[in-house]
Scaffold this motif. Structure first.
Motif, mmCIF file in Angstrom:
data_model
loop_
_atom_site.group_PDB
_atom_site.id
_atom_site.type_symbol
_atom_site.label_atom_id
_atom_site.label_comp_id
_atom_site.label_asym_id
_atom_site.label_seq_id
_atom_site.Cartn_x
_atom_site.Cartn_y
_atom_site.Cartn_z
ATOM 1 N N ARG A 41 -2.508 1.563 2.775
ATOM 2 C CA ARG A 41 -2.869 0.450 1.901
ATOM 3 C C ARG A 41 -3.906 -0.419 2.605
ATOM 4 N NH1 ARG A 41 -0.454 -4.554 2.976
ATOM 5 N NH2 ARG A 41 -0.363 -5.175 0.798
ATOM 6 N N SER A 42 -4.616 -1.209 1.820
ATOM 7 C CA SER A 42 -5.610 -2.129 2.365
ATOM 8 C C SER A 42 -5.585 -3.406 1.558
ATOM 9 C CB SER A 42 -7.006 -1.499 2.318
ATOM 10 O OG SER A 42 -7.988 -2.422 2.742
ATOM 11 N N GLU A 43 -5.640 -4.511 2.254
ATOM 12 C CA GLU A 43 -5.686 -5.815 1.601
ATOM 13 C C GLU A 43 -6.931 -6.551 2.091
ATOM 14 O OE1 GLU A 43 -2.747 -9.659 0.715
ATOM 15 O OE2 GLU A 43 -2.026 -7.883 1.800
#
Length: 310
Positions: free
Chosen positions: A297-299
Motif C-alpha cells: 500500500r502507499s499513502e
C-alpha cells in the motif's frame, strides 16, 4: 530522504543456551517459542527485507526494537550480524531496544543490547545523551532521528515499557536545540504511544507514561514517531502542540513474520521526506520465500500549496 522502517525481528538463536539460563522469565518465553513464536518469525525473512530495502533507494534504516526473543547473547550476536550486512550500517542505521531486548533483569543490568549495538547508538549531539546511551540523535541531511529507550525488565506475563523521566527531559532539551530547528524530526521508540484499531488498551503491554511522552513530542513539534511492539501496520495522526502541523505516529508491523494473513504478514515501511515534510509512506509485504516482499500500500500526503499573490 527515504527512511526504511523495520521492527520486531525476534531473532532466535538458542542452540548453545545452558539449561539454567531458562530459570527465570525465559521459562514462559521459551514455552511460547516452542508453541508459537519460532514458527512465526524467521531471520531469513528479515534478510529478504534488507535485500528489498537495498534495492529501493533507501537512505537510512530505523529498527524500532525487539531484535531478540529472550535477550540472550547468542540472539544479540545473530541480530548484530544481520545488521552489519547493511551497507555502511554504522552511519545508515538507527536502532532502539524493545521489551524483549530487556527480557530479564540480568540482560538490562549488563547492558547487552547497548554492548552489541553500540555503533548505532553514537550520537551527533552527545551532550544530551545520558550515560546509559539515550536519547541519541543522528543528523542525516535535513532530518534528525532521535532514539528513546522504553525497554523494561518486567514480571512474567507483562511486556510494559517506560521512557525514564530524566531521559524524556533530555529528549525535550535536545528537540529544542537550534541545530534541529529547520530539520524534519523523527523519534524512534519501541512501545506505541496511542491506541489503534487493533489495540485499544493493553494493561500488561502498554507504555506506562505514553501520555506524557506523546505530549512532550507534540509540544516539541516532532514530525514522525516510529514504533513497534503491536506487530500491526498503523498510521495515526495528531496535531502538533507547539506550532501548526501534524505529528504522524506509525508502525510497520513485525518484519520477520513468515506470511499468510496480510494483516499479520511481515512488513516494512519506507517514509519519503521532501522539502521538510512527509510526502509518502510505502508499505511492503512479505509474500513468500520465492517472491520475497512486494508493494502492499502507499499513502501520499498532499502538501499545502501557497496561493499566488494578487
Amino acid at each position: 530522504m527515504r527512511i526504511g522502517h523495520i521492527s520486531d525481528l525476534h531473532i532466535l538463536a538458542i542452540s548453545d543456551v545452558r539449561p539454567w539460563e531458562y530459570l527465570n522469565k525465559r521459562l514462559v518465553g521459551g514455552l511460547n517459542l516452542l508453541l508459537n513464536r519460532s514458527k512465526a518469525h524467521s531471520s531469513v525473512v528479515v534478510e529478504r527485507a534488507l535485500e528489498a530495502l537495498a534495492s529501493l533507494d533507501v537512505d537510512h534504516i530505523v529498527i524500532s526494537g525487539d531484535l531478540t526473543n529472550l535477550a540472550l547473547d547468542s540472539e544479540f550476536a545473530a541480530a548484530a550480524e544481520i545488521i552489519r550486512s547493511i551497507e555502511s550500517a554504522s552511519t545508515r542505521v538507527s536502532v532502539v531496544p524493545g521489551n524483549h531486548d530487556y527480557y530479564t533483569p540480568g540482560a538490562a543490568k549488563e547492558g547487552r543490547f547497548e554492548r552489541h549495538f553500540k555503533d548505532y547508538l553514537k550520537s551527533d549531539l552527545p551532550e544530551y545523551q545520558l550515560e546509559r546511551g539515550y536519547p541519541f540523535c543522528h543528523l542525516r541531511d535535513d532530518v534528525a532521528i532521535v532514539g528513546l529507550n522504553s525497554g523494561l525488565a518486567t514480571p512474567w506475563l507483562f511486556a510494559t515499557g517506560k521512557v525514564a523521566e530524566d531521559e524524556l527531559e533530555q529528549a525535550a532539551r535536545l528537540l529544542d536545540d537550534e541545530r534541529l530547528k529547520s530539520r524534519f524530526k523523527v523519534v524512534v521508540v519501541h512501545h506505541p504511544l496511542m491506541a489503534d484499531e487493533h489495540h485499544r488498551f493493553n494493561f500488561n503491554r502498554r507504555l506506562l507514561n505514553a501520555d506524557e511522552v506523546l505530549t512532550t513530542l507534540r509540544q516539541k513539534n516532532v514530525d514522525l514517531v516510529l514504533h513497534g511492539h503491536n506487530h500491526y501496520l498503523s498510521v495515526l495522526q495528531v496535531p502538533k502542540l507547539g506550532e501548526p502541523g501534524t505529528t504522524y505516529v506509525c508502525e510497520a508491523g513485525s518484519t520477520s513474520m513468515e506470511g499468510g494473513d496480510p494483516v499479520m504478514a511481515g512488513k516494512f515501511n519506507i517514509y519519503t521526506i521532501e522539502d521538510g515534510a512527509l510526502a509518502e509512506i510505502e508499505t511492503h509485504l512479505f509474500e513468500s520465500h520465492e517472491s520475497g516482499f512486494r508493494p502492499f500500500r502507499s499513502e501520499v500526503f498532499r502538501q499545502r500549496v501557497e496561493e499566488p499573490a494578487e
